[in-house]
Design an enzyme around this catalytic site. Structure first.
Site, short mmCIF file in Angstrom:
data_model
loop_
_atom_site.label_atom_id
_atom_site.label_comp_id
_atom_site.label_asym_id
_atom_site.label_seq_id
_atom_site.Cartn_x
_atom_site.Cartn_y
_atom_site.Cartn_z
N ALA A 62 0.87 -1.18 0.00
CA ALA A 62 0.00 0.00 0.00
C ALA A 62 0.91 1.23 0.00
CB ALA A 62 -0.90 -0.02 1.23
N GLY A 105 0.45 -4.97 1.29
CA GLY A 105 -0.86 -5.03 0.63
C GLY A 105 -0.79 -5.64 -0.76
N GLU A 108 -0.84 -9.29 -0.06
CA GLU A 108 -2.21 -9.63 0.36
C GLU A 108 -3.13 -9.75 -0.84
OE1 GLU A 108 -2.20 -6.41 3.40
OE2 GLU A 108 -3.18 -7.91 4.64
N GLU A 128 5.14 -4.86 6.91
CA GLU A 128 4.38 -3.86 7.67
C GLU A 128 4.98 -3.58 9.04
OE1 GLU A 128 3.01 -6.31 5.86
OE2 GLU A 128 1.12 -5.64 4.94
N1 CO8 Z 1 4.49 3.18 -1.04
C1 CO8 Z 1 4.85 4.33 -1.65
N2 CO8 Z 1 5.91 4.44 -2.45
C2 CO8 Z 1 6.64 3.33 -2.66
C3 CO8 Z 1 6.34 2.11 -2.07
C4 CO8 Z 1 5.20 2.06 -1.22
N3 CO8 Z 1 4.79 0.93 -0.65
N4 CO8 Z 1 7.24 1.20 -2.46
C5 CO8 Z 1 8.08 1.85 -3.27
N5 CO8 Z 1 7.72 3.13 -3.40
C6 CO8 Z 1 8.35 4.17 -4.19
C7 CO8 Z 1 9.60 4.69 -3.47
O1 CO8 Z 1 9.26 5.65 -2.49
C8 CO8 Z 1 10.36 5.27 -4.65
O2 CO8 Z 1 9.79 6.53 -4.98
P1 CO8 Z 1 10.76 7.81 -5.18
O3 CO8 Z 1 11.53 7.46 -6.41
O4 CO8 Z 1 9.78 8.91 -5.36
O5 CO8 Z 1 11.63 7.90 -3.95
C9 CO8 Z 1 10.02 4.33 -5.81
O6 CO8 Z 1 8.83 3.64 -5.41
C10 CO8 Z 1 11.09 3.29 -6.05
O7 CO8 Z 1 11.36 2.65 -4.82
P2 CO8 Z 1 12.84 2.54 -4.18
O8 CO8 Z 1 13.69 3.67 -4.64
O9 CO8 Z 1 12.68 2.35 -2.72
O10 CO8 Z 1 13.32 1.19 -4.92
P3 CO8 Z 1 14.36 0.12 -4.39
O11 CO8 Z 1 14.58 -0.80 -5.53
O12 CO8 Z 1 15.53 0.78 -3.76
O13 CO8 Z 1 13.59 -0.67 -3.23
C11 CO8 Z 1 11.73 -1.80 -2.20
C12 CO8 Z 1 12.48 -1.44 -3.52
C13 CO8 Z 1 12.61 -2.70 -1.35
C14 CO8 Z 1 10.47 -2.53 -2.61
C15 CO8 Z 1 11.42 -0.48 -1.44
O14 CO8 Z 1 10.81 0.43 -2.31
C16 CO8 Z 1 10.50 -0.70 -0.28
O15 CO8 Z 1 10.92 -1.18 0.77
N6 CO8 Z 1 9.20 -0.31 -0.44
C17 CO8 Z 1 8.24 -0.38 0.63
C18 CO8 Z 1 7.75 -1.79 0.79
C19 CO8 Z 1 6.79 -1.88 1.94
O16 CO8 Z 1 7.13 -1.63 3.07
N7 CO8 Z 1 5.55 -2.27 1.62
C20 CO8 Z 1 4.51 -2.41 2.60
C21 CO8 Z 1 3.75 -1.12 2.70
S1 CO8 Z 1 2.59 -1.14 4.03
C22 CO8 Z 1 1.31 -2.03 3.42
O17 CO8 Z 1 1.31 -2.53 2.33
C23 CO8 Z 1 0.17 -2.15 4.34
C24 CO8 Z 1 -0.83 -3.08 3.79
C25 CO8 Z 1 -2.07 -2.87 4.54
C26 CO8 Z 1 -3.19 -3.00 3.55
C27 CO8 Z 1 -4.42 -2.40 4.06
C28 CO8 Z 1 -4.56 -1.10 3.40
C29 CO8 Z 1 -5.81 -0.57 3.68
#
Ligand code: CO8
Length: 255
Positions: A62, A105, A108, A128
């Site tokens: 998400a 998410g 999920e 998360e």
């Molecule tokens: N949300 C927003 N932006 C994201 C997300 C995310 N989940 N994942 C990646 N991005 C964005 C980054 O911020 C980045 O944007 P910018 O260039 O503007 O800085 C762009 O995508 C590329 O990402 P990275 O530069 O970080 O790329 P890397 O290759 O270095 O890393 C990763 C890739 C490891 C996937 C890293 O991006 C990461 O850790 N992302 C977050 C993953 C995460 O924690 N996901 C869980 C989120 S919480 C969730 O899903 C809750 C679910 C609950 C569902 C219920 C909802 C109602």
């Protein structure tokens, strides 16, 4: 520009998230678009199988940018579960074809499918907890049902991101395919399923679900939604998500 696309190949539908710049991170508006497309699939009686597939990355979770400053009420409104339940409850079989990241998410969403095929390079997990929250779109219910409670707890408590091979050994995915062939494998399987008797298929799916205690699932979803949103009253949620956006390690204070 549409953020979610619906493609038809004969009697097989493919739903795709189209937000490559954010690794297909899922926002409220994406889920709303997805919901409309799922409704279209539901109405189209010609469709015999749905594939969930996004180019390069299934979905990196998400959208943290949209959640970081949410309060409990806003977090409640962010919920994806109604759409996810709609996908899980489709009478046709659903296959998730997972390339790249499928996190939080995003994973999920993959768990709403009946069958998961992952590319060799796929990276999956529920990070998360590293953001000060927990899965909130059916993960706390579906993951233990699919892989067992102890394995689900290990994944959800550690937030570890695992490889496709590890996911296969845990039963989180059904198969692993070469990265370039994930969609082909999914299509091959979809075509096979599309030839099977649709009424019997729907009945088998419904009956398997009934056997998994539907009532307690719905109760579980309710509890999950309330507890997920409650985490947005904590400082640790703000710290965890701000730390991600500021590209630093979180310092959780247990508050
Ligand atoms: N949300 C927003 N932006 C994201 C997300 C995310 N989940 N994942 C990646 N991005 C964005 C980054 O911020 C980045 O944007 P910018 O260039 O503007 O800085 C762009 O995508 C590329 O990402 P990275 O530069 O970080 O790329 P890397 O290759 O270095 O890393 C990763 C890739 C490891 C996937 C890293 O991006 C990461 O850790 N992302 C977050 C993953 C995460 O924690 N996901 C869980 C989120 S919480 C969730 O899903 C809750 C679910 C609950 C569902 C219920 C909802 C109602």
């Amino acid at each position: 520009m549409a953020q979610v696309l619906l493609k038809r190949e004969e009697n097989i539908a493919i739903i795709r998230v189209n937000r490559p710049e954010a690794l297909n991170a899922l926002s409220r508006s994406i889920i709303d678009e997805m919901d409309e497309l799922v409704e279209e699939v539901m109405k189209d009686k010609e469709i015999r199988c749905l594939i969930l597939h996004s180019e390069k990355n299934f979905a990196a979770g998400a959208d943290i940018k949209k959640m970081v400053e949410c309060n409990e009420e806003e977090a409640r409104a962010f919920l994806f579960s109604p759409t996810y339940n709609k996908i899980a409850d489709l009478s046709i079989p659903v296959i998730a074809a997972i390339e790249g990241y499928a996190l939080g998410g995003g994973m999920e969403l993959a768990m709403t499918a009946d069958i998961r095929i992952a590319g060799e390079g796929a990276k999956m997990g529920f990070p998360e907890i590293t953001l000060g929250i927990m899965p909130g779109a059916g993960g706390t219910i579906r993951v233990p049902r699919i892989i067992g409670e102890a394995r689900a707890k290990e994944l959800i408590f550690t937030g570890d991101v695992i490889t496709a091979q590890k996911a296969l050994s845990m039963g989180l995915v059904n198969r692993v395919a070469e990265d370039d062939h994930v969609l082909d494998e999914a299509m091959k399987l979809a075509k096979k399923l599309a030839k099977r008797a649709p009424i019997a298929m729907a009945m088998a799916k419904k009956t398997i679900k009934a056997g998994q205690e539907e009532q307690s699932h719905n109760k579980g979803i309710e509890i999950e939604a309330a507890n997920w949103a409650k985490l947005f009253t904590t400082q640790d949620q703000k710290e965890g998500m701000r730390a991600f956006l500021e590209k630093r390690k979180p310092d959780f204070q247990n508050k």
